[in-house]
Design a protein around this motif. Structure first.
Motif, short mmCIF file in Angstrom:
data_model
loop_
_atom_site.label_atom_id
_atom_site.label_comp_id
_atom_site.label_asym_id
_atom_site.label_seq_id
_atom_site.Cartn_x
_atom_site.Cartn_y
_atom_site.Cartn_z
N PRO A 1 6.84 -14.94 4.27
CA PRO A 1 6.72 -14.18 3.03
C PRO A 1 7.43 -12.83 3.13
O PRO A 1 7.58 -12.28 4.22
CB PRO A 1 5.21 -13.99 2.87
N LEU A 2 7.88 -12.33 2.00
CA LEU A 2 8.48 -11.00 1.95
C LEU A 2 7.34 -9.98 1.90
O LEU A 2 6.56 -9.96 0.94
CB LEU A 2 9.38 -10.86 0.73
N VAL A 3 7.25 -9.15 2.94
CA VAL A 3 6.13 -8.21 3.07
C VAL A 3 6.67 -6.79 3.14
O VAL A 3 7.27 -6.41 4.15
CB VAL A 3 5.29 -8.52 4.34
N PRO A 4 6.50 -5.98 2.10
CA PRO A 4 6.95 -4.59 2.16
C PRO A 4 6.11 -3.78 3.15
O PRO A 4 4.91 -4.05 3.35
CB PRO A 4 6.75 -4.08 0.73
N SER A 5 6.75 -2.83 3.81
CA SER A 5 6.03 -1.95 4.74
C SER A 5 5.07 -1.04 3.98
O SER A 5 5.36 -0.61 2.85
CB SER A 5 7.01 -1.09 5.54
N LEU B 1 6.28 -6.73 11.77
CA LEU B 1 5.28 -7.72 12.18
C LEU B 1 5.61 -9.12 11.66
O LEU B 1 5.09 -10.10 12.18
CB LEU B 1 3.89 -7.30 11.67
N PHE B 2 6.44 -9.18 10.64
CA PHE B 2 6.80 -10.47 10.05
C PHE B 2 8.31 -10.54 9.87
O PHE B 2 8.81 -10.55 8.75
CB PHE B 2 6.11 -10.65 8.69
N PRO B 3 9.09 -10.56 10.94
CA PRO B 3 10.56 -10.50 10.79
C PRO B 3 11.11 -11.73 10.08
O PRO B 3 10.63 -12.85 10.28
CB PRO B 3 11.05 -10.41 12.24
N LEU B 4 12.13 -11.50 9.25
CA LEU B 4 12.86 -12.60 8.65
C LEU B 4 13.68 -13.29 9.72
O LEU B 4 14.33 -12.62 10.54
CB LEU B 4 13.77 -12.08 7.53
#
Length: 341
Positions: free
Chosen positions: A129-133, A187-190
């Motif tokens: 998922p795309l997760v903004p900082s 924490l959630f790299p593409l």
């Protein structure tokens, strides 16, 4: 040896008289001399062989190491196996690359409602998922400066190479916005479809005065040949007509999708009318005969976006159509582009 000759016997070394050692003398001989001589320590490997036997030693020590090497060679890398460090020869998969972004880096006058579109050179893992900082809380896989400028919704294209990030609210007007993908500590790299992370990439753009959306959104009001036309001459140029002046600096080839049997999209050249409202697509040579040709403006996987001179993009994946060519260059159902009102 010749007969009559005596065989020579080598002289024996003289041995002194044997002296019986007492138990006390024997103990002294075993003691180190002046503390300099020490008993040789027994090798742990030798001790293991003595205790387990050779086959037991193979099972306990050599066997696991051999299996570890076999597994390492199969996997194509050197790693830690059975708690023993065997070396480090890393085999790295090639990391994905960002090949284009819209708005382009350094763009100015960007519409406050324009999406960010990222295009990659290979299939990506669309399950991430795309997760903004969230500053001070955690690092996501996309972030903006100034922080919290907008919340974006990320959607992947069907080919898994284009990520479209649409702001939930408008970008702030007259603001320089910096974006980063996979910032340090994410924490959630593409990653690519094979699991290789994208290296950190960044860019920036500057928004315009605002007012995008609603009545300011450009529209396609006509196209020649008309949608659904048949028997279109193979020499026809395709013309798109908009309701307002459009930005002429857009690399149009990346904003239009063409489909058709035998059609080569690279053979189209594009030009704008003086007022910026007519976009002419001229094919090098004749169009394929007896072929249904389809077009789409600003498709989801577009590497560029058609937009008005104010920087407001044409709605994505909204305007599309098709026509069918005839067998020759004359006649058919085409119409003269000069007759566009």
């Amino acid at each position: 040896m010749r007969p009559g000759r005596k065989q020579r016997v080598p002289a024996k070394p003289e041995i002194g008289p044997r002296v019986a050692l007492t138990a006390r003398d024997a103990q002294k001989r075993r003691q180190p001399h002046f503390g300099l001589a020490k008993e040789r320590p027994v090798s742990p490997m030798f001790s293991m062989i003595c205790q387990c036997g050779f086959l037991g030693f193979w099972r306990v020590a050599v066997g696991p190491a051999a299996l570890a090497w076999r597994r390492i060679l199969r996997d194509g890398r050197i790693a830690l196996a059975s708690g023993v460090c065997l070396g480090s020869v890393a085999v790295h998969a090639q990391a994905p690359q960002l090949v284009s972004v819209s708005p382009p880096r350094g763009a100015t006058g960007v519409a406050v409602n324009e999406p960010l579109v990222f295009t990659f050179d290979r299939d990506m893992d669309t399950n991430i998922p795309l997760v903004p900082s969230l500053p001070g809380i955690f690092v996501g896989n996309i972030e903006f400066d100034p922080p919290g400028v907008a919340f974006v919704d990320g959607v992947w294209s069907g080919n898994k190479r284009v990520l479209t990030c649409t702001p939930g609210d408008d970008w702030p007007p007259n603001t320089t916005i910096t974006w980063r993908l996979n910032p340090v500590g994410s924490l959630f790299p593409l990653t690519s479809a094979t699991g290789t992370p994208l290296g950190m990439v960044s860019g920036q753009f500057t928004t315009g005065a605002g007012g995008g959306g609603g009545g300011d959104t450009p529209e396609l009001v006509a196209v020649v040949p008309t949608i659904g036309a048949v028997g279109v001459p193979v020499t026809t140029t395709v013309t798109f007509v908009f309701d307002r002046p459009m930005k002429k600096t857009t690399p149009v080839a990346g904003a239009i999708q063409w489909q058709g049997n035998g059609l080569d999209p690279a053979r189209f050249s594009y030009s704008w009318s003086a007022d910026g409202q007519n976009l002419i697509a001229d094919y090098d040579g004749d169009l394929p005969a007896l072929t249904m040709i389809a077009w789409r403006l600003n498709p989801p996987e577009a590497t560029a976006r058609l937009e008005s001179t104010e920087g407001v993009p044409l709605p994505a994946d909204t305007f599309s159509g098709m026509f069918t060519t005839g067998s020759t260059g004359g006649g058919g159902g085409g119409c003269d582009p000069d007759g566009i009102p």
